[in-house]
Design a protein around this motif. Structure first.
Motif, PDB file in Angstrom:
ATOM      1  N   ALA A 148      34.059  55.486  40.735  1.00 45.13           N
ATOM      2  CA  ALA A 148      35.154  54.912  39.997  1.00 45.13           C
ATOM      3  C   ALA A 148      36.174  55.097  39.372  1.00 45.13           C
ATOM      4  O   ALA A 148      36.631  54.468  38.922  1.00 45.13           O
ATOM      5  CB  ALA A 148      33.806  54.134  39.304  1.00 45.13           C
TER       6      ALA A 148
ATOM      7  N   GLU B 136      42.914  44.986  44.823  1.00 44.44           N
ATOM      8  CA  GLU B 136      43.681  44.813  43.448  1.00 44.44           C
ATOM      9  C   GLU B 136      45.608  44.460  43.815  1.00 44.44           C
ATOM     10  O   GLU B 136      45.603  43.780  43.149  1.00 44.44           O
ATOM     11  CB  GLU B 136      42.791  45.188  42.126  1.00 44.44           C
ATOM     12  CG  GLU B 136      43.365  45.045  40.983  1.00 44.44           C
ATOM     13  CD  GLU B 136      42.434  43.634  40.954  1.00 44.44           C
ATOM     14  OE1 GLU B 136      42.742  43.254  39.612  1.00 44.44           O
ATOM     15  OE2 GLU B 136      41.079  43.621  41.801  1.00 44.44           O
TER      16      GLU B 136
ATOM     17  N   TYR C  28      27.249  47.458  41.885  1.00 47.74           N
ATOM     18  CA  TYR C  28      28.912  47.045  42.426  1.00 47.74           C
ATOM     19  C   TYR C  28      29.346  45.810  41.080  1.00 47.74           C
ATOM     20  O   TYR C  28      30.222  47.135  40.621  1.00 47.74           O
ATOM     21  CB  TYR C  28      28.279  46.608  43.870  1.00 47.74           C
ATOM     22  CG  TYR C  28      30.359  45.787  43.992  1.00 47.74           C
ATOM     23  CD1 TYR C  28      30.641  46.436  44.931  1.00 47.74           C
ATOM     24  CD2 TYR C  28      30.601  45.075  44.123  1.00 47.74           C
ATOM     25  CE1 TYR C  28      32.135  46.266  45.382  1.00 47.74           C
ATOM     26  CE2 TYR C  28      31.950  43.966  43.827  1.00 47.74           C
ATOM     27  CZ  TYR C  28      32.469  45.202  44.295  1.00 47.74           C
ATOM     28  OH  TYR C  28      33.271  44.602  44.459  1.00 47.74           O
ATOM     29  N   LEU C  29      28.452  45.556  40.761  1.00 52.88           N
ATOM     30  CA  LEU C  29      29.380  45.013  39.649  1.00 52.88           C
ATOM     31  C   LEU C  29      29.397  46.318  38.633  1.00 52.88           C
ATOM     32  O   LEU C  29      31.223  46.428  37.674  1.00 52.88           O
ATOM     33  CB  LEU C  29      28.676  43.897  38.515  1.00 52.88           C
ATOM     34  CG  LEU C  29      28.744  42.517  40.036  1.00 52.88           C
ATOM     35  CD1 LEU C  29      27.510  41.533  39.281  1.00 52.88           C
ATOM     36  CD2 LEU C  29      30.021  41.608  39.996  1.00 52.88           C
TER      37      LEU C  29
ATOM     38  N   GLY D 151      35.417  50.578  37.258  1.00 51.91           N
ATOM     39  CA  GLY D 151      36.957  51.088  37.568  1.00 51.91           C
ATOM     40  C   GLY D 151      37.719  51.035  37.113  1.00 51.91           C
ATOM     41  O   GLY D 151      38.927  50.937  36.521  1.00 51.91           O
ATOM     42  N   LEU D 152      37.740  49.160  37.010  1.00 49.02           N
ATOM     43  CA  LEU D 152      38.948  48.205  36.600  1.00 49.02           C
ATOM     44  C   LEU D 152      39.185  47.946  35.176  1.00 49.02           C
ATOM     45  O   LEU D 152      40.525  48.317  34.934  1.00 49.02           O
ATOM     46  CB  LEU D 152      39.040  47.121  36.491  1.00 49.02           C
ATOM     47  CG  LEU D 152      38.857  46.711  38.471  1.00 49.02           C
ATOM     48  CD1 LEU D 152      38.465  45.050  38.370  1.00 49.02           C
ATOM     49  CD2 LEU D 152      39.955  46.921  38.919  1.00 49.02           C
TER      50      LEU D 152
ATOM     51  N   THR E 199      40.538  52.442  46.999  1.00 50.22           N
ATOM     52  CA  THR E 199      39.233  51.484  46.263  1.00 50.22           C
ATOM     53  C   THR E 199      40.869  50.486  45.703  1.00 50.22           C
ATOM     54  O   THR E 199      39.380  49.321  44.880  1.00 50.22           O
ATOM     55  CB  THR E 199      38.841  52.338  44.875  1.00 50.22           C
ATOM     56  OG1 THR E 199      39.587  53.119  44.195  1.00 50.22           O
ATOM     57  CG2 THR E 199      37.799  53.150  46.207  1.00 50.22           C
ATOM     58  N   LEU E 200      41.403  50.435  44.889  1.00 51.19           N
ATOM     59  CA  LEU E 200      42.797  49.809  44.558  1.00 51.19           C
ATOM     60  C   LEU E 200      43.514  48.870  45.451  1.00 51.19           C
ATOM     61  O   LEU E 200      43.761  48.039  44.764  1.00 51.19           O
ATOM     62  CB  LEU E 200      43.015  50.005  43.399  1.00 51.19           C
ATOM     63  CG  LEU E 200      42.429  50.954  42.808  1.00 51.19           C
ATOM     64  CD1 LEU E 200      43.442  52.026  41.637  1.00 51.19           C
ATOM     65  CD2 LEU E 200      41.797  50.343  41.449  1.00 51.19           C
TER      66      LEU E 200
ATOM     67  N   TYR F 111      30.179  49.608  38.799  1.00 43.83           N
ATOM     68  CA  TYR F 111      30.877  51.038  39.215  1.00 43.83           C
ATOM     69  C   TYR F 111      31.850  50.064  39.400  1.00 43.83           C
ATOM     70  O   TYR F 111      33.489  50.562  38.566  1.00 43.83           O
ATOM     71  CB  TYR F 111      30.739  51.304  40.098  1.00 43.83           C
ATOM     72  CG  TYR F 111      29.794  52.630  39.761  1.00 43.83           C
ATOM     73  CD1 TYR F 111      29.417  53.315  39.154  1.00 43.83           C
ATOM     74  CD2 TYR F 111      28.476  51.976  40.502  1.00 43.83           C
ATOM     75  CE1 TYR F 111      29.308  54.664  38.912  1.00 43.83           C
ATOM     76  CE2 TYR F 111      27.315  53.507  40.135  1.00 43.83           C
ATOM     77  CZ  TYR F 111      26.976  54.646  39.264  1.00 43.83           C
ATOM     78  OH  TYR F 111      26.221  54.928  38.896  1.00 43.83           O
ATOM     79  N   ARG F 112      32.214  48.875  39.795  1.00 40.84           N
ATOM     80  CA  ARG F 112      33.757  47.673  39.679  1.00 40.84           C
ATOM     81  C   ARG F 112      34.263  47.768  38.439  1.00 40.84           C
ATOM     82  O   ARG F 112      35.359  47.555  37.937  1.00 40.84           O
ATOM     83  CB  ARG F 112      33.431  46.688  40.618  1.00 40.84           C
ATOM     84  CG  ARG F 112      34.428  45.868  40.872  1.00 40.84           C
ATOM     85  CD  ARG F 112      35.962  47.002  42.388  1.00 40.84           C
ATOM     86  NE  ARG F 112      36.500  45.928  42.188  1.00 40.84           N
ATOM     87  CZ  ARG F 112      38.008  46.390  42.469  1.00 40.84           C
ATOM     88  NH1 ARG F 112      37.993  48.155  42.985  1.00 40.84           N
ATOM     89  NH2 ARG F 112      38.774  45.697  43.150  1.00 40.84           N
TER      90      ARG F 112
ATOM     91  N   SER G 122      31.683  36.503  43.762  1.00 40.51           N
ATOM     92  CA  SER G 122      32.687  37.125  44.022  1.00 40.51           C
ATOM     93  C   SER G 122      34.593  36.238  43.387  1.00 40.51           C
ATOM     94  O   SER G 122      34.729  36.358  41.783  1.00 40.51           O
ATOM     95  CB  SER G 122      32.856  37.790  44.775  1.00 40.51           C
ATOM     96  OG  SER G 122      34.910  37.886  44.522  1.00 40.51           O
TER      97      SER G 122
ATOM     98  N   ARG H  17      36.084  36.477  39.134  1.00 42.03           N
ATOM     99  CA  ARG H  17      36.963  36.501  39.681  1.00 42.03           C
ATOM    100  C   ARG H  17      37.778  35.291  37.981  1.00 42.03           C
ATOM    101  O   ARG H  17      39.398  35.984  37.593  1.00 42.03           O
ATOM    102  CB  ARG H  17      38.090  37.184  40.334  1.00 42.03           C
ATOM    103  CG  ARG H  17      39.344  37.214  40.757  1.00 42.03           C
ATOM    104  CD  ARG H  17      40.409  37.198  41.997  1.00 42.03           C
ATOM    105  NE  ARG H  17      39.427  38.741  42.471  1.00 42.03           N
ATOM    106  CZ  ARG H  17      39.590  39.819  42.014  1.00 42.03           C
ATOM    107  NH1 ARG H  17      40.600  40.089  41.338  1.00 42.03           N
ATOM    108  NH2 ARG H  17      38.823  41.019  42.895  1.00 42.03           N
TER     109      ARG H  17
END
Length: 487
Positions: free
Chosen positions: A414, A475, A282-283, A289-290, A471-472, A285-286, A4, A8
């Motif tokens: 997402a 972030e 996971y990666l 979303g971002l 979900t954010l 849909y993440r 992770s 990032r």
């Protein structure tokens, strides 16, 4: 460092480099647009249709195969370098022979010399690609980003200097060659790869098997992307394709600045986790979303302020480019969904299925652009590009979600936070527009963009930082700490 944190950190440097590069390119592009005419850009766009297409063949997809492979040795890099060098030599010779055909087909003798000089880049690419692939595989994105920024500055200054002395389209061609030489010199200082000539058919076949899929997929995608430029260049000439390409390329800025940078890091992480479908899911849909949070607001802003933006930044001669800019930007949400799908298919070695989607999309774009151009000019051609994106996105999503267990609700979860933030953005844009005098878009474009764009950006940032979006939350907290708004 955990996966992770590696992702990032990689994304931070890639986005920094990409954003900085795009800012520099944008700034230099403004100066060049003032110094050059649309026809000069049209020459380059027409040539790049062919050099870009063949460029995808020159790499053979083996550079990405080195990145995707779980185990790649020094000998593998040498074999890939040798194969790419041999291909590059053949391509260079082919363009030199075919140069007179370009001049005859497009009705200008200048094309012959421009094509021959452009082809020099194929002799340099193998030396650059091998070192760049090694950095990508090792996730050394900081070095890549710093080099990219330095090269952007130097090539931008060179192109402007050449444009000032009246070099016309040569200012873009020669600065590109210079950029390749500078990139090679800088990569040589940070990479420990010193490629040697090595022939090994077994290794070539192993990496070529995946590389062929990458190349076919890239070729099909390139065909889709360049179909509109090729048709406009042939039917309406270099001036029209210069105007269209300026608007369309600006519409893809959020993609090339953020999405493409994130793709590199996420693709490598997905490739490492290709035997763990839940982690890939996971990666995936993440990333969607971002992308909606960070890039969709830019698409919306470009679509809303296309005319005043082109008028203020580039001048009245470029105002017709506003239609392609606005129309392609309207596909922003679809792009936010479709691009992560490509990362999944590439990482899971399922590119063969994607090829046919791009081919079908390219045919659709070609037909739609041709008839759209005939009836509505370059705005009609832009709707052809939009139609292609609208077709490919749901099909790509279907293929990507066959790689792991998924439900439609996963996509909504997402998208929902980012869509909510972007609705706030749209509402503020509409309110600011209604409050301003109606003629500000035409007579005071800079002030119009400052008031509407500034108020919308402030409202969006405040909503992102302080609204309780579960979900954010991580972030948002990270940004509040960066801005010293929270501990």
């Amino acid at each position: 460092m955990s996966t992770s944190n590696s992702i990032r950190s990689g994304i931070k440097w890639l986005v920094t480099g990409s954003l900085g590069g795009q800012v520099l390119q944008f700034a230099f592009g403004i100066v060049l647009a003032r110094l050059l005419v649309p026809e000069d850009f049209g020459f380059i766009v027409t040539i790049q249709i062919f050099t870009g297409f063949v460029g995808l063949i020159s790499g053979g997809g083996m550079g990405q195969a080195l990145v995707q492979s779980k185990d790649a040795q020094a000998r593998d890099f040498d074999v890939v370098f040798t194969a790419q060098l041999l291909i590059g030599l053949l391509i260079f010779a082919g363009f030199c022979v075919a140069a007179p055909w370009f001049a005859h087909t497009f009705g200008d003798a200048l094309y012959a010399d421009l094509v021959r000089v452009s082809a020099i880049s194929f002799l340099l690419r193998p030396f650059v690609n091998t070192r760049a692939s090694a950095l990508h595989r090792d996730m050394r994105f900081k070095e890549r980003s710093v080099i990219g920024l330095a090269v952007a500055v130097l090539t931008g200054l060179a192109s402007i200097a050449l444009a000032v002395v009246g070099a016309g389209p040569w200012s873009l061609i020669l600065s590109g060659i210079l950029g390749s030489l500078i990139t090679l010199a800088m990569l040589d200082r940070v990479s420990d790869r010193r490629p040697q000539l090595c022939l090994d058919l077994e290794v070539a076949r192993r990496f070529g098997a995946y590389g062929v899929k990458v190349s076919l997929n890239d070729l099909a995608a390139y065909f889709t992307k360049q179909a509109s430029n090729a048709i406009i260049s042939r039917v309406a000439g270099p001036s029209a394709v210069g105007l269209f390409n300026k608007g369309e390329s600006l519409a893809w800025l959020p993609f090339s600045t953020v999405s493409a940078a994130v793709y590199d890091a996420v693709f490598r992480a997905m490739a490492k986790a290709q035997d763990r479908p839940d982690e890939v899911k996971y990666l995936f849909y993440r990333m969607i979303g971002l992308m909606v949070v960070y890039t969709l607001p830019i698409y919306i802003g470009l679509a809303w302020m296309a005319e005043p933006f082109m008028l203020f930044v580039y001048g009245a001669k470029w105002v017709p480019s506003a239609d392609p800019l606005r129309i392609v930007s309207l596909a922003g949400l679809l792009i936010c969904i479709g691009h992560p799908c490509g990362a999944v298919l590439a990482a899971m070695n399922r590119l063969g299925r994607e090829v046919w989607i791009h081919i079908a999309q390219g045919v659709l774009v070609s037909v739609a652009c041709y008839y759209g151009l005939k009836h509505s000019g370059i705005s009609g051609a832009a709707w052809g590009v939009f139609a292609g994106i609208a077709f490919s996105t749901p099909v790509m999503y279907y293929l990507a979600t066959r790689c792991f267990p998924s439900r439609l609700g996963d996509l909504w979860r997402a998208l929902a936070p980012g869509l909510g933030l972007n609705l706030i953005l749209l509402a503020v844009l509409a309110l600011a527009d209604a409050a301003l005098p109606a003629d500000w878009r035409e007579i005071r474009p800079a002030l119009y963009m400052l008031v509407t764009g500034g108020s919308a950006a402030i409202a969006y940032a405040a909503a992102f930082l302080f609204l309780p979006l579960a979900t954010l939350a991580d972030e948002s907290l990270r940004w509040r700490r960066t801005l010293r708004l929270a501990r």
